[in-house]
Write a protein that holds these residues in place. Structure first.
Motif, PDB file in Angstrom:
ATOM      1  N   ALA B 216      38.869  48.166  35.106  1.00  0.00           N
ATOM      2  CA  ALA B 216      38.426  48.660  36.424  1.00  0.00           C
ATOM      3  C   ALA B 216      39.244  49.882  36.830  1.00  0.00           C
ATOM      4  N   ASN B 217      40.543  49.823  36.600  1.00  0.00           N
ATOM      5  CA  ASN B 217      41.401  50.957  36.960  1.00  0.00           C
ATOM      6  C   ASN B 217      41.111  52.171  36.076  1.00  0.00           C
ATOM      7  N   ARG B 218      40.735  51.908  34.844  1.00  0.00           N
ATOM      8  CA  ARG B 218      40.461  52.995  33.900  1.00  0.00           C
ATOM      9  C   ARG B 218      39.146  53.699  34.271  1.00  0.00           C
ATOM     10  N   ILE B 219      38.111  52.875  34.540  1.00  0.00           N
ATOM     11  CA  ILE B 219      36.775  53.445  34.800  1.00  0.00           C
ATOM     12  C   ILE B 219      36.623  53.874  36.260  1.00  0.00           C
ATOM     13  N   GLY B 220      37.258  53.138  37.143  1.00  0.00           N
ATOM     14  CA  GLY B 220      37.068  53.367  38.575  1.00  0.00           C
ATOM     15  C   GLY B 220      36.309  52.201  39.170  1.00  0.00           C
ATOM     16  N   PHE B 221      36.764  51.772  40.327  1.00  0.00           N
ATOM     17  CA  PHE B 221      36.214  50.533  40.897  1.00  0.00           C
ATOM     18  C   PHE B 221      36.152  50.657  42.414  1.00  0.00           C
ATOM     19  N   VAL B 222      35.036  50.243  42.976  1.00  0.00           N
ATOM     20  CA  VAL B 222      34.906  50.236  44.437  1.00  0.00           C
ATOM     21  C   VAL B 222      35.414  48.877  44.926  1.00  0.00           C
ATOM     22  N   ARG B 223      36.475  48.907  45.700  1.00  0.00           N
ATOM     23  CA  ARG B 223      37.092  47.645  46.123  1.00  0.00           C
ATOM     24  C   ARG B 223      36.165  46.825  47.022  1.00  0.00           C
ATOM     25  N   GLY B 224      36.183  45.530  46.791  1.00  0.00           N
ATOM     26  CA  GLY B 224      35.273  44.636  47.503  1.00  0.00           C
ATOM     27  C   GLY B 224      35.825  44.175  48.838  1.00  0.00           C
ATOM     28  N   GLY B 225      34.922  43.989  49.779  1.00  0.00           N
ATOM     29  CA  GLY B 225      35.311  43.440  51.077  1.00  0.00           C
ATOM     30  C   GLY B 225      35.022  41.949  51.160  1.00  0.00           C
ATOM     31  N   VAL B 226      34.282  41.463  50.153  1.00  0.00           N
ATOM     32  CA  VAL B 226      33.962  40.031  50.075  1.00  0.00           C
ATOM     33  C   VAL B 226      34.215  39.596  48.643  1.00  0.00           C
ATOM     34  N   VAL B 227      34.806  38.409  48.488  1.00  0.00           N
ATOM     35  CA  VAL B 227      35.044  37.909  47.127  1.00  0.00           C
ATOM     36  C   VAL B 227      34.591  36.460  47.006  1.00  0.00           C
ATOM     37  N   LYS B 228      33.879  36.179  45.914  1.00  0.00           N
ATOM     38  CA  LYS B 228      33.662  34.781  45.530  1.00  0.00           C
ATOM     39  C   LYS B 228      34.890  34.466  44.686  1.00  0.00           C
ATOM     40  N   VAL B 229      35.767  33.665  45.258  1.00  0.00           N
ATOM     41  CA  VAL B 229      37.065  33.410  44.615  1.00  0.00           C
ATOM     42  C   VAL B 229      36.846  32.755  43.249  1.00  0.00           C
ATOM     43  N   PRO B 230      37.557  33.267  42.219  1.00  0.00           N
ATOM     44  CA  PRO B 230      37.317  32.736  40.874  1.00  0.00           C
ATOM     45  C   PRO B 230      37.752  31.276  40.708  1.00  0.00           C
ATOM     46  N   HIS B 231      37.040  30.628  39.822  1.00  0.00           N
ATOM     47  CA  HIS B 231      37.342  29.258  39.364  1.00  0.00           C
ATOM     48  C   HIS B 231      37.769  28.310  40.486  1.00  0.00           C
ATOM     49  N   HIS B 232      36.877  28.191  41.452  1.00  0.00           N
ATOM     50  CA  HIS B 232      37.042  27.202  42.532  1.00  0.00           C
ATOM     51  C   HIS B 232      38.361  27.378  43.307  1.00  0.00           C
ATOM     52  N   GLY B 233      38.921  28.558  43.232  1.00  0.00           N
ATOM     53  CA  GLY B 233      40.163  28.819  43.983  1.00  0.00           C
ATOM     54  C   GLY B 233      41.405  28.262  43.331  1.00  0.00           C
ATOM     55  N   SER B 234      41.308  27.860  42.075  1.00  0.00           N
ATOM     56  CA  SER B 234      42.458  27.197  41.440  1.00  0.00           C
ATOM     57  C   SER B 234      43.596  28.178  41.158  1.00  0.00           C
ATOM     58  N   GLU B 235      44.784  27.622  41.042  1.00  0.00           N
ATOM     59  CA  GLU B 235      45.999  28.397  40.789  1.00  0.00           C
ATOM     60  C   GLU B 235      45.887  29.159  39.465  1.00  0.00           C
ATOM     61  N   THR B 236      45.254  28.543  38.480  1.00  0.00           N
ATOM     62  CA  THR B 236      45.172  29.163  37.149  1.00  0.00           C
ATOM     63  C   THR B 236      44.329  30.443  37.154  1.00  0.00           C
ATOM     64  N   ALA B 237      43.532  30.601  38.199  1.00  0.00           N
ATOM     65  CA  ALA B 237      42.676  31.794  38.265  1.00  0.00           C
ATOM     66  C   ALA B 237      43.288  32.869  39.158  1.00  0.00           C
ATOM     67  N   HIS B 238      44.466  32.577  39.697  1.00  0.00           N
ATOM     68  CA  HIS B 238      45.066  33.525  40.646  1.00  0.00           C
ATOM     69  C   HIS B 238      45.835  34.623  39.914  1.00  0.00           C
ATOM     70  N   ASP B 239      45.365  35.847  40.077  1.00  0.00           N
ATOM     71  CA  ASP B 239      46.086  36.997  39.542  1.00  0.00           C
ATOM     72  C   ASP B 239      46.259  37.972  40.709  1.00  0.00           C
ATOM     73  N   PRO B 240      47.494  38.246  41.110  1.00  0.00           N
ATOM     74  CA  PRO B 240      47.707  39.122  42.285  1.00  0.00           C
ATOM     75  C   PRO B 240      47.022  40.468  42.139  1.00  0.00           C
ATOM     76  N   ARG B 241      46.844  40.906  40.893  1.00  0.00           N
ATOM     77  CA  ARG B 241      46.216  42.227  40.680  1.00  0.00           C
ATOM     78  C   ARG B 241      44.743  42.222  41.082  1.00  0.00           C
ATOM     79  N   MET B 242      44.105  41.060  41.006  1.00  0.00           N
ATOM     80  CA  MET B 242      42.714  41.006  41.473  1.00  0.00           C
ATOM     81  C   MET B 242      42.673  41.338  42.970  1.00  0.00           C
ATOM     82  N   TRP B 243      43.617  40.778  43.700  1.00  0.00           N
ATOM     83  CA  TRP B 243      43.647  40.981  45.153  1.00  0.00           C
ATOM     84  C   TRP B 243      44.088  42.408  45.510  1.00  0.00           C
ATOM     85  N   SER B 244      45.042  42.933  44.741  1.00  0.00           N
ATOM     86  CA  SER B 244      45.581  44.247  45.117  1.00  0.00           C
ATOM     87  C   SER B 244      44.718  45.400  44.596  1.00  0.00           C
ATOM     88  N   ASP B 245      44.125  45.245  43.407  1.00  0.00           N
ATOM     89  CA  ASP B 245      43.431  46.379  42.777  1.00  0.00           C
ATOM     90  C   ASP B 245      41.915  46.353  42.930  1.00  0.00           C
TER      91      ASP B 245
END
Lengths: 198, 344
Positions: B216-245
């Motif tokens: 996404a950073n390489r190609i360019g990405f329009v940041r989202g204002g709404v997110v369907k949180v990955p994998h039922h919101g579990s800890e294993t799916a949490h990557d801070p870069r998803m939230w920041s980038d």
């Protein structure tokens, strides 16, 4: 439920010394007291069924005492069954078909579909079943995707004491055959050719 | 929407055109109809004409329930899935495991088989999801995964699951690695949405969220204002870069909890919800975890199960729907139906 479908068939030992035949796939037709490993078909039972008159009020099924009543109606040559029947009388209280989903350290998780019992039939549940419930001979069958039956039994033991217990009985399905797998691979190749993937 | 059993996303792209991502069923519906179809039909949408794109995020039981019914009904829709699901190896697996379907009931492999056969007979183009691929022109719908590394993992998984001669027939348990999920973004002129599927955080940056963020950073990405949180919101799916980038600061989050198994092991845990609340301006759950009562059983049966340490949980969790709508230039408005609740 009709009397025939509610019939409890206990573990009748063979009276003529011949080995008895596992009941296997006829389970669905006779839901009570039927398991691959525990219950065996016996010609005496068939004779007994034939000898029963429809609407006979004295013959009721489904409790521990019924085997006594049933045994008393047996023809003479089957009397030997009676004493055996008195020893252990077993009633199926509930039964589910299960499919192993995942295996953990001390238990395995499974999806269950109820096939017999009050509040059980046609219901779908998830279950966690202790590993200790799997018999040593069935351990090799404990693998995701494999199928089993979970049964809850009630029985009167030899000493007259009642006992309830659960039993996990793994199904032994036919094996995949190399020729079928080869045909499946052919079908897959054909299907692959029909797909337009961009 | 979720969880009856599974999750599904229905998106109005605009001009009466719709996108469906995954399929689920309402576990309390005895007919077990595909919930997204039921929803659209209730809105009066002619699914055979109006649904333009059907996407399957990955081959997992809680994402493909009823998918064959969806594809069948949405006859003019393009179909999108990860390219690996159309590979010869996967098709071979599907056909092989289906050989025992009479004995094993087939599981959801039968659903996928129906989908593939249907698409083949319609001579319909399948869009293979890849990082950065545009799937729809306007709004711009793009896929951001799976990475090549994750695609390889999927094929390894299929190879392991493939039946061999002499092995006992078994039911296929759908459960492809979550990192093979298709993450989607939808960009309208003034709003963007990120659909996180079941994508997981992996230490290897060539895989999981790491790979998505890099691309996404390489190609360019329009940041989202709404997110369907990955994998039922579990800890294993949490990557801070998803939230920041990939997301705007404090987006609106929607979590579709996992509705099966013992409550203690179902994601999201309360700590997950707290974490997501802290990162969001508003957060919604399509359903709150609650122990669905088991049907009334014979007391002796219940006691035997309890004494045998066999724990049962009902699969009949109630369906909930979170609906987010907006008019051009105005903020998002939310509505909740069924079991859905607001977490923040």
């Amino acid at each position: 439920m009709s009397a025939a479908s509610a019939l409890q068939i206990d573990s009748f030992p063979s009276t003529d010394g011949q080995s008895s035949e596992p009941l296997g796939s006829s389970t669905a037709a006779v839901p009570i007291g039927v398991t691959d490993q525990v219950v065996h078909r016996e010609s005496a039972v068939r004779d007994l069924l034939r000898s029963l008159q429809p609407g006979n009020e004295e013959v009721r099924f489904g409790t521990a005492s019924h085997s006594l009543q049933v045994a008393s109606t047996l023809p003479n040559r089957d009397r030997t069954v009676e004493s055996s029947t008195i020893r252990v009388s077993q009633t199926l209280l509930a039964e589910w078909n299960g499919c192993v989903l995942a295996i953990e350290d001390h238990y395995f998780s499974a999806a269950l579909k109820g096939i017999y019992g009050e509040g059980v039939r046609n219901e779908q549940e998830d279950a966690e079943i202790p590993m200790s419930d799997v018999g040593e001979s069935d351990r090799e069958l404990l693998r995701p995707g494999n199928l089993f039956r979970l049964c809850v039994f009630y029985e009167i033991q030899e000493n007259g004491q009642p006992r309830r217990y659960t039993q996990v009985i793994f199904r032994r399905l036919p094996a995949y055959r190399s020729q079928d797998l080869a045909k499946a691979a052919e079908r897959a190749s054909e299907l692959y050719r029909t797909l337009r993937v961009e | 929407m979720g969880p009856g059993y599974g999750e599904s996303i229905v998106v109005h792209l605009g001009q009466g055109e719709w996108l469906l991502v995954d399929s689920c069923v309402d576990a309390t519906d005895n007919i077990q109809r595909a919930a997204p179809l039921k929803y659209l039909k209730a809105l009066g949408v002619q699914v055979n004409l109006a649904v333009k794109l059907v996407a399957v995020s990955h081959w997992d039981d809680d994402h493909v329930c009823g998918i064959a019914e969806v594809v069948e009904a949405c006859s003019s829709a393009m179909f999108c899935c990860s390219t690996e699901l159309t590979q010869r190896e996967f098709l071979k697996f599907v056909e092989s495991i289906s050989d025992g379907a009479t004995a094993t009931d087939g599981g959801n492999v039968g659903q996928f088989r129906r989908v593939i056969r249907l698409l083949g007979s319609r001579n319909q183009t399948i869009l293979g999801a890849k990082p950065g691929r545009q799937l729809f022109k306007y709004p711009v719908v793009k896929s951001w995964s799976p990475s090549d590394h994750d695609a390889m993992q999927f094929l390894n998984y299929v190879a392991q699951m493939h039946p061999h001669a002499g092995e006992q027939m078994r039911r296929a348990i759908p459960g492809s690695p979550n990192e093979t999920s298709v993450v989607l973004s939808i960009d309208w002129e003034d709003a963007s949405v990120l659909l996180g599927a079941d994508m997981e955080a992996v230490s290897d940056d060539h895989r999981g969220w790491g790979a998505v963020v890099l691309e996404a950073n390489r190609i360019g990405f329009v940041r989202g204002g709404v997110v369907k949180v990955p994998h039922h919101g579990s800890e294993t799916a949490h990557d801070p870069r998803m939230w920041s980038d990939l997301l705007l600061h404090q987006p609106i989050s929607v979590i579709a909890p996992f509705g099966r198994g013992p409550i203690a092991s179902r994601p999201p845990k309360s700590s997950d919800v707290r974490r997501i609340n802290g990162l969001s301006s508003a957060a919604f759950l399509t359903a709150k975890h609650s122990e669905t009562k088991l049907p009334v059983m014979d007391f002796a049966v219940k006691r035997s199960l309890r004494e045998g340490n066999i724990r049962l949980s009902s699969q009949r969790s109630t369906l909930g729907i979170v609906r987010l709508r907006r008019v051009f230039g105005l903020p998002w408005r939310h509505e909740m139906f069924g079991a859905a609740v607001r977490a923040k």
